[in-house]
Design a protein around this motif. Sequence first.
Motif, PDB file in Angstrom:
ATOM      1  N   LEU A   1      66.527  76.972 -18.099  1.00 32.15           N
ATOM      2  CA  LEU A   1      66.121  75.788 -18.870  1.00 32.15           C
ATOM      3  C   LEU A   1      65.183  76.210 -19.989  1.00 32.15           C
ATOM      4  CD1 LEU A   1      65.556  73.586 -15.717  1.00 32.15           C
ATOM      5  CD2 LEU A   1      67.431  73.334 -17.367  1.00 32.15           C
ATOM      6  N   GLU A   2      65.661  76.090 -21.206  1.00 30.72           N
ATOM      7  CA  GLU A   2      64.920  76.562 -22.373  1.00 30.72           C
ATOM      8  C   GLU A   2      63.538  75.894 -22.481  1.00 30.72           C
ATOM      9  OE1 GLU A   2      65.557  79.044 -24.595  1.00 30.72           O
ATOM     10  OE2 GLU A   2      63.584  78.515 -25.375  1.00 30.72           O
ATOM     11  N   SER A   3      62.529  76.748 -22.561  1.00 32.08           N
ATOM     12  CA  SER A   3      61.143  76.326 -22.850  1.00 32.08           C
ATOM     13  C   SER A   3      60.595  75.237 -21.941  1.00 32.08           C
ATOM     14  CB  SER A   3      61.017  75.852 -24.309  1.00 32.08           C
ATOM     15  OG  SER A   3      61.387  76.865 -25.208  1.00 32.08           O
TER      16      SER A   3
ATOM     17  N   GLY B   1      60.140  89.296 -25.734  1.00 38.48           N
ATOM     18  CA  GLY B   1      61.590  89.163 -25.562  1.00 38.48           C
ATOM     19  C   GLY B   1      62.030  87.781 -25.092  1.00 38.48           C
ATOM     20  N   LYS B   2      61.102  86.852 -24.953  1.00 39.12           N
ATOM     21  CA  LYS B   2      61.372  85.439 -24.640  1.00 39.12           C
ATOM     22  C   LYS B   2      62.501  85.235 -23.622  1.00 39.12           C
ATOM     23  CE  LYS B   2      59.077  82.894 -26.184  1.00 39.12           C
ATOM     24  NZ  LYS B   2      58.978  81.934 -27.269  1.00 39.12           N
ATOM     25  N   THR B   3      63.545  84.478 -23.994  1.00 43.03           N
ATOM     26  CA  THR B   3      64.624  84.208 -23.038  1.00 43.03           C
ATOM     27  C   THR B   3      65.178  85.504 -22.453  1.00 43.03           C
ATOM     28  OG1 THR B   3      65.298  82.331 -24.404  1.00 43.03           O
ATOM     29  CG2 THR B   3      66.783  82.972 -22.633  1.00 43.03           C
TER      30      THR B   3
ATOM     31  N   SER C   1      75.967  79.178 -25.645  1.00 43.94           N
ATOM     32  CA  SER C   1      76.618  78.990 -26.931  1.00 43.94           C
ATOM     33  C   SER C   1      75.760  79.474 -28.097  1.00 43.94           C
ATOM     34  CB  SER C   1      76.998  77.524 -27.135  1.00 43.94           C
ATOM     35  OG  SER C   1      77.668  77.399 -28.373  1.00 43.94           O
ATOM     36  N   ASN C   2      75.579  80.783 -28.142  1.00 41.70           N
ATOM     37  CA  ASN C   2      74.971  81.396 -29.316  1.00 41.70           C
ATOM     38  C   ASN C   2      75.795  82.643 -29.607  1.00 41.70           C
ATOM     39  OD1 ASN C   2      73.294  82.053 -31.431  1.00 41.70           O
ATOM     40  ND2 ASN C   2      71.456  82.344 -30.173  1.00 41.70           N
ATOM     41  N   ASN C   3      75.585  83.222 -30.779  1.00 46.03           N
ATOM     42  CA  ASN C   3      76.273  84.454 -31.122  1.00 46.03           C
ATOM     43  C   ASN C   3      76.072  85.481 -30.003  1.00 46.03           C
ATOM     44  OD1 ASN C   3      76.558  87.190 -32.344  1.00 46.03           O
ATOM     45  ND2 ASN C   3      77.168  85.918 -34.092  1.00 46.03           N
TER      46      ASN C   3
ATOM     47  N   GLY D   1      69.653  71.839 -34.367  1.00 47.50           N
ATOM     48  CA  GLY D   1      68.760  73.000 -34.259  1.00 47.50           C
ATOM     49  C   GLY D   1      69.507  74.316 -34.157  1.00 47.50           C
ATOM     50  N   TRP D   2      69.424  74.956 -33.013  1.00 51.33           N
ATOM     51  CA  TRP D   2      69.987  76.289 -32.813  1.00 51.33           C
ATOM     52  C   TRP D   2      71.496  76.314 -32.587  1.00 51.33           C
ATOM     53  CZ3 TRP D   2      67.384  81.192 -31.289  1.00 51.33           C
ATOM     54  CH2 TRP D   2      66.067  81.248 -31.776  1.00 51.33           C
ATOM     55  N   GLY D   3      72.103  75.146 -32.382  1.00 50.04           N
ATOM     56  CA  GLY D   3      73.544  75.158 -32.157  1.00 50.04           C
ATOM     57  C   GLY D   3      74.001  74.025 -31.260  1.00 50.04           C
TER      58      GLY D   3
ATOM     59  N   THR E   1      70.507  77.035 -21.522  1.00 49.81           N
ATOM     60  CA  THR E   1      70.469  75.864 -22.417  1.00 49.81           C
ATOM     61  C   THR E   1      69.788  76.236 -23.735  1.00 49.81           C
ATOM     62  OG1 THR E   1      68.349  74.990 -21.659  1.00 49.81           O
ATOM     63  CG2 THR E   1      70.319  74.338 -20.407  1.00 49.81           C
ATOM     64  N   LEU E   2      69.863  75.348 -24.701  1.00 54.61           N
ATOM     65  CA  LEU E   2      69.415  75.689 -26.052  1.00 54.61           C
ATOM     66  C   LEU E   2      68.654  74.586 -26.786  1.00 54.61           C
ATOM     67  CD1 LEU E   2      69.637  78.110 -27.982  1.00 54.61           C
ATOM     68  CD2 LEU E   2      71.829  77.218 -28.755  1.00 54.61           C
ATOM     69  N   THR E   3      68.970  73.325 -26.458  1.00 57.23           N
ATOM     70  CA  THR E   3      68.432  72.237 -27.280  1.00 57.23           C
ATOM     71  C   THR E   3      66.906  72.139 -27.225  1.00 57.23           C
ATOM     72  OG1 THR E   3      70.483  71.041 -26.895  1.00 57.23           O
ATOM     73  CG2 THR E   3      68.671  69.784 -27.841  1.00 57.23           C
TER      74      THR E   3
HETATM   75  C1  GP9 Z   1      68.857  82.150 -28.020  1.00 57.52           C
HETATM   76  C2  GP9 Z   1      68.145  81.433 -26.942  1.00 57.52           C
HETATM   77  C3  GP9 Z   1      66.733  81.159 -27.299  1.00 57.52           C
HETATM   78  O1  GP9 Z   1      70.125  82.575 -27.693  1.00 57.52           O
HETATM   79  O2  GP9 Z   1      68.261  82.127 -25.748  1.00 57.52           O
HETATM   80  O3  GP9 Z   1      66.035  82.328 -27.413  1.00 57.52           O
HETATM   81  P1  GP9 Z   1      64.442  82.426 -27.319  1.00 57.52           P
HETATM   82  O4  GP9 Z   1      63.931  82.286 -28.729  1.00 57.52           O
HETATM   83  O5  GP9 Z   1      63.918  81.364 -26.440  1.00 57.52           O
HETATM   84  O6  GP9 Z   1      64.233  83.782 -26.769  1.00 57.52           O
END
Ligand code: GP9
Length: 418
Positions: free
Chosen positions: A38-40, A79-81, A128-130, A163-165, A195-197
Amino acid sequence: DGNELTEISDYMKEETTTSGSEEMEGIAKGKNVIFVSLESLQSFVINNKMNGEEVTPFLNDLIGDSYYFENFYHQTEQGKTSDSEFIVENSLYPSPRGAVYFTHSSNDFHSLPEIIGNNGYYSTVFHSNNKSFWNRDVMYDNLGYDHFYSETAFEVTEENSVGWGLKDKPFFKQSMKYLQQLNQKEQPFYAKFITLTNHYPFELSEEDATIDPYDSNSNTLNHYFQTVRYMDEAVEEFFNHLKETGVYEDSIIILMGDHYGISDFHKKAMSQYLDKEYTDFQHVQLQRVPFIVHIPGEEGKTFSKVAGQIDVKPTILNLLGIDDSNDLSFGTDLFSDDRKDYVALRDGSFITDDYVYTKDQCYNKDTGELIEGNIESSDDEEASACGPYMEQVNKELNYSDQIVFGDLFRFYDFGDEE
Ligand code: GP9
Ligand code: MN
């Protein structure tokens, strides 16, 4: 060479790779594992209100019939996510700088996908990102994932993106056809959904905003609540899809926040929302992210013991009944009583059941009060409470760095058949 590895592996076997809970061992044997990153998502929104409304109504309900760890910390760095993924996959610490996904993507690891792969699991990632973002395509291959459903697997349009996609709701919806294929052909499977949103700067289309923004001097925090709520709704829809397609019954679902969303740049707004002073102690406590283990048919329970992302790999292996006694991990099974009683953050801060240590200071965890005195003195029991942990945490972070920077696992025999 091998000498440093002997010292490190002895330490890990002795101190940080303990046997799992017998009660929970194999409770999900042979089940599919659906892991949702779960993003952030931070824990402070869980079971909390904003403008008088629950922020995460679905997750709050879900927690009621899941195992929930309310003192679970993210341990990520730059390295975040990708750091959160690395920690979960390997039970090693991320790098103090940069992202292991970029800097050491060809190391030998003994990863979760590889271990469960040896036990008949097919493993996949949905995001769903590159595919090359965070060097995922390269690292996933090395870690032993069988397939990566990246951006090209999805139909991404202007309308279904923000936003990101691709927005989380269509992301889960479009994933179902692939998941059903896996469910028919590749059981048991491990599927990670990212997730991304709910990503900075927390943009949302008007029609997707179901709660009003918060009112503070931080636009970031104000909109965070709205995208968190959107993600909560997306996860609810995902659960409905899983139930409608019958995937739910044969699966366990694990959900985890990857890292913080609100940095300490938003101190003023955060302290307004929390109605608390934003101290260094509070800052550490805000690094908690939700960790939820949902096993259909099992009753829920909330655990207060300290836990971290480093513990996820041994926890999953024990739930699946996969013997990991030959593994080397820095985390321990969260359901076991025989477990580590501290969590180390990447910057050297740590949390025990009673204390929080950060920036050279030791705090009482219950009251948040600073413990005065010399941490390193041995004749002041109270003041020195954090001392022994300090040493161990530094040692551990250092050992992990030696493993990663020196690619030391290439010298270690984990005893798996090839
Ligand atoms: C990008 C998504 C977000 O694919 O995983 O990345 P983050 O900036 O949170 O590391
Ligand atoms: Mn992230």
